[in-house]
Design an enzyme around this catalytic site. Structure first.
Site, PDB file in Angstrom:
ATOM      1  N   GLU A  13       0.373   3.156  90.652  1.00 35.18           N
ATOM      2  CA  GLU A  13       1.185   2.121  90.578  1.00 35.18           C
ATOM      3  C   GLU A  13       0.610   0.711  91.070  1.00 35.18           C
ATOM      4  O   GLU A  13       0.004   0.767  92.178  1.00 35.18           O
ATOM      5  CB  GLU A  13       2.251   2.694  91.560  1.00 35.18           C
ATOM      6  CG  GLU A  13       3.533   1.624  91.646  1.00 35.18           C
ATOM      7  CD  GLU A  13       4.065   1.016  90.364  1.00 35.18           C
ATOM      8  OE1 GLU A  13       4.779   1.965  89.764  1.00 35.18           O
ATOM      9  OE2 GLU A  13       3.755  -0.179  90.210  1.00 35.18           O
ATOM     10  N   ASP A  54       6.384  -0.620  80.974  1.00 32.38           N
ATOM     11  CA  ASP A  54       6.994  -2.070  80.838  1.00 32.38           C
ATOM     12  C   ASP A  54       6.768  -2.156  79.104  1.00 32.38           C
ATOM     13  O   ASP A  54       5.501  -1.957  78.372  1.00 32.38           O
ATOM     14  CB  ASP A  54       5.817  -2.860  81.364  1.00 32.38           C
ATOM     15  CG  ASP A  54       6.396  -4.467  81.369  1.00 32.38           C
ATOM     16  OD1 ASP A  54       7.016  -4.773  80.418  1.00 32.38           O
ATOM     17  OD2 ASP A  54       6.005  -5.121  82.248  1.00 32.38           O
ATOM     18  N   THR A  75      13.856   9.705  86.613  1.00 33.18           N
ATOM     19  CA  THR A  75      13.334   8.597  87.551  1.00 33.18           C
ATOM     20  C   THR A  75      14.445   7.715  87.911  1.00 33.18           C
ATOM     21  O   THR A  75      15.597   8.044  87.321  1.00 33.18           O
ATOM     22  CB  THR A  75      12.327   7.772  86.701  1.00 33.18           C
ATOM     23  OG1 THR A  75      13.077   6.927  85.512  1.00 33.18           O
ATOM     24  CG2 THR A  75      11.233   8.496  85.943  1.00 33.18           C
ATOM     25  N   ASP A 124      13.643   4.212  77.490  1.00 36.38           N
ATOM     26  CA  ASP A 124      15.161   3.818  77.039  1.00 36.38           C
ATOM     27  C   ASP A 124      15.037   2.955  75.926  1.00 36.38           C
ATOM     28  O   ASP A 124      15.909   2.564  75.107  1.00 36.38           O
ATOM     29  CB  ASP A 124      16.110   3.410  78.079  1.00 36.38           C
ATOM     30  CG  ASP A 124      15.392   2.212  78.884  1.00 36.38           C
ATOM     31  OD1 ASP A 124      14.111   2.053  78.870  1.00 36.38           O
ATOM     32  OD2 ASP A 124      16.119   1.328  79.134  1.00 36.38           O
ATOM     33  N   TYR A 166      14.993   4.569  87.362  1.00 35.74           N
ATOM     34  CA  TYR A 166      15.139   3.839  86.196  1.00 35.74           C
ATOM     35  C   TYR A 166      16.012   4.454  85.182  1.00 35.74           C
ATOM     36  O   TYR A 166      17.084   4.088  84.941  1.00 35.74           O
ATOM     37  CB  TYR A 166      13.765   3.282  85.854  1.00 35.74           C
ATOM     38  CG  TYR A 166      14.037   2.234  84.700  1.00 35.74           C
ATOM     39  CD1 TYR A 166      13.773   0.827  85.046  1.00 35.74           C
ATOM     40  CD2 TYR A 166      14.246   2.717  83.335  1.00 35.74           C
ATOM     41  CE1 TYR A 166      14.256   0.124  83.952  1.00 35.74           C
ATOM     42  CE2 TYR A 166      14.342   1.634  82.317  1.00 35.74           C
ATOM     43  CZ  TYR A 166      14.204   0.288  82.611  1.00 35.74           C
ATOM     44  OH  TYR A 166      14.431  -0.565  81.643  1.00 35.74           O
TER      45      TYR A 166
END
Ligand code: PLP
Length: 642
Positions: free
Chosen positions: A68, A117, A199, A153, A201
């Site tokens: 990360e 991203d 997750t 997503d 998110y």
């Protein structure tokens, strides 16, 4: 999302120095020691660590490396691992550009990319984690069996990534466009819990109604094979296709030809060919078609036809396909070079890359080739249940299973007189199909391709078209397409002539059908041949000629039906099991080792085609008398094989 600045971040990091790897490149080649010999999994972009902490707790036999670049965010992940007292996770607080700088060849077993991203600006595409070159580097550090599991997503990023997977010569092992629906469908609670770890998110965005997509990516060719660079043996781009090694049909056909050359036509039974032959083994050509062909002008051959077909052909083929039935739906028509073109176009236009196409378990081989060539795959439902009835229950199960994961579904039914079984759906079967389609959620779109390649050899014209009234009356989210081929009906196999005809619920859907199928045609083969279209136009514009064609076809159809009956009756007498048969060019005998049976029959100068789970007899290519003799010989040969 902006992250609040954490006070004394670096001091806090000192508490975790034992699980932080400051310079991962120094561990390159030694990860196994660090992992205590356990298989190694990497999560690129671990965020606040919900996923990695749950996974590490559940899989203590694995070692995890959480990467990360945002140090403030990663602090939360470090805390989670420490609080849970997990010792099988190490952290790399950096953005990773090239994994091969950190890992040696084959050091890792799996890579998770969770909600990376999307970098929406087009010129950023090379930096996306699923860009083709990045995917390739992942597979350098992964073992042969290693996989990349990508969840997002973001629909745009997902569909783009599917194309990148194909471009990188990799394989889609599993794909879903609605992961949570798939999770919900798992009955066993333990299995359901193990299937997916959310997750942070993911929990948030799926809660807002976003569908989560997931793809599991694997290697297509083993590493050592893929890296044979010394001699270039391949120039073709992979593009998602997988060509099977050796063509069974081709092998069987060439063996039959060799036997004919050696022993003569009379001594050999060549039941391999998928075309109609008379009793003297000559290809049947309808005389009315031949004479119309011969009467064509130079322009009829030379001029381009409009992409969707010449107007006279479009009118004629509508009559040919629907017979006396008057459709109530809006009909769209596009000419294609053969029924193969219609199927290819339907699959292309009505499913997405990565989707599964559904057909019955006994199916014509090119369905699979068409699907994989387009970066899709073929799924089958059991065609018959244990009583030998068309398996509506399994069709229903597979339709609902596939629709949980995909927005679009193409279902191909080859009827009447399917290849290779000769089965035709009964009206009861059709009502069963309608019931399934009627219950499809309106948000999902299903295209029902009816491959009617053998329709005019399956029985009386109106009788074999009775099913049209069922498919003419389906809901707006179902699009029936009839793939109607002139190959058999007009004995025009080599002239490449067919049409795809849709029965749409609205003029807009019919117009869109013609637009998208014409556009596909433009890029795949452009215009279809004009000459055979003109022949069919002429036949339908001349009642006497049409009557002649119909009478000729009836003659040959009766011959073919008699051959099928002769084989079926003798098979029953001999106790030779056949797959449920109604009519048409082929009959199939289920057999566990099709190649062995074909080889043994080949010794007796009888040539059949091995298919998955059986051998196919082309009754279209063998005289009635021989059809009557074959079951006993086949039965005897099966006995000899034990
Ligand atoms: N569908 C089936 C089941 C077939 O067996 C064939 C040909 O063998 C076709 C479609 C398409 O043939 P063509 O492209 O010649 O129309």
């Amino acid at each position: 999302m902006r992250q609040r600045k954490i006070k004394n971040l670096e001091t806090k990091y000192e508490d975790y120095s034992d699980i932080i790897i400051d310079d991962p490149s120094t561990v390159k080649g030694h990860w196994s020691e660090r992992a205590g010999g356990r298989p190694i999994y990497i999560e690129i972009g671990c965020g606040k660590g919900k996923f990695i902490s749950e996974l590490a707790a559940r899989e203590p036999e694995h070692f995890f490396i959480a990467v990360e670049g945002n140090r403030s965010v990663m602090l939360r992940a470090l805390e989670k691992i420490r609080d849970a007292e997990l010792t099988n996770v190490a952290f790399a607080p950096e953005f990773v550009e090239d994994l091969t700088e950190w890992f040696d060849d084959s050091e890792a077993d799996g890579i998770y990319l969770n909600f990376s991203d999307p970098l929406p600006k087009n010129y950023w595409y090379r930096r996306r984690l699923t860009y083709r070159d990045r995917l390739k580097t992942y597979f350098k550090v992964l073992k042969d069996s290693g996989v990349v599991i990508f969840k997002t997503d973001n629909t745009g990023l997902f569909e783009w990534s599917i194309q990148e997977i194909r471009a990188a010569d990799l394989k889609i092992l599993d794909i879903t466009r609605d992961l949570h629906a798939e999770v919900l469908s798992i009955e066993d609670p333990e299995e359901r819990a193990a299937f997916n770890i959310e997750t942070e998110y993911e929990a948030k965005f799926s809660g807002l109604g976003e569908k989560i997509k997931r793809v599991v990516i694997g290697r297509r060719v083993p590493k050592d094979k893929g890296e044979e660079l010394e001699m270039i043996t391949s120039m073709a781009a992979f593009n998602g296709r997988e060509i099977p090694e050796g063509d069974r049909n081709f092998t069987a056909v060439s063996k039959a030809k060799a036997a004919i050359a050696k022993y003569g036509k009379e001594a050999v039974t060549n039941a391999t060919v998928g075309a109609l032959y008379d009793d003297e083994a000559n290809l049947v050509v309808l005389g009315s078609v031949e004479k119309t062909f011969k009467g064509l002008s130079g322009t009829d051959f030379a001029e381009y036809a409009p992409i969707a077909g010449i107007p006279g052909f479009r009118d004629a083929v509508k009559k040919a396909a629907f017979g006396s039935y008057e459709p109530k739906s809006f009909v769209g028509i596009v000419a294609t070079p053969g029924g193969t073109g219609s199927i290819s176009s339907a699959v292309n236009n009505y499913s997405c890359p990565g989707d599964r196409i559904l057909t019955h378990s006994w199916y014509w081989g090119p369905y699979k080739s068409i699907a994989v060539e387009q970066g899709k795959s073929l799924e089958t439902f059991e065609m018959f249940d244990s009583e030998g009835n068309f398996n509506i229950a399994d069709l229903e199960y597979k339709v609902s299973k596939l629709l949980r994961n995909q927005e679009y579904l193409v279902v191909i039914l080859n009827t009447p007189a399917s290849n290779p079984t000769g089965y035709s759906l009964s009206m009861d079967d059709w009502y069963g199909v309608k019931k399934i389609l009627d219950s499809v959620d309106l948000e999902k779109k299903v295209t029902l391709v009816i491959d009617a390649a053998y329709i005019d050899y399956a029985g009386e014209e109106d009788e074999v078209r009775e099913f049209l009234k069922v498919v003419d009356n389906l809901r707006a989210n179902i699009l029936p397409i009839i793939a109607y081929s002139a190959s058999k009906t007009f004995t025009m196999y080599g002239s490449r002539c067919a049409a795809m005809l849709c029965l749409a619920h609205s003029p807009a859907v019919a117009a869109e059908f013609e637009k998208v199928c014409s556009f596909f045609a433009r890029t795949a083969w452009s215009n279809s041949p004009r000459a055979p279209q003109t022949v069919i136009e002429k036949i339908y514009n001349d009642p006497d000629l049409l009557a002649e064609t119909n009478a000729e076809r009836k003659h040959w159809r009766d011959m073919l039906l008699a051959r099928g009956k002769a084989f079926e009756t003798e098979a029953a007498k001999e106790g030779l099991e056949i797959v449920p048969f109604r009519a048409g060019f082929f009959i199939t005998i289920p057999y566990k080792d099709p190649e062995a049976l074909c080889n043994a029959l080949g010794e007796k100068n009888i040539f059949l085609i091995p298919v998955d789970g059986g051998v196919r007899v082309s009754v279209a290519a063998v005289a009635e008398e021989r059809c009557r003799q074959l079951p006993a010989i086949i039965k005897e040969t099966i006995k000899e094989l034990g």
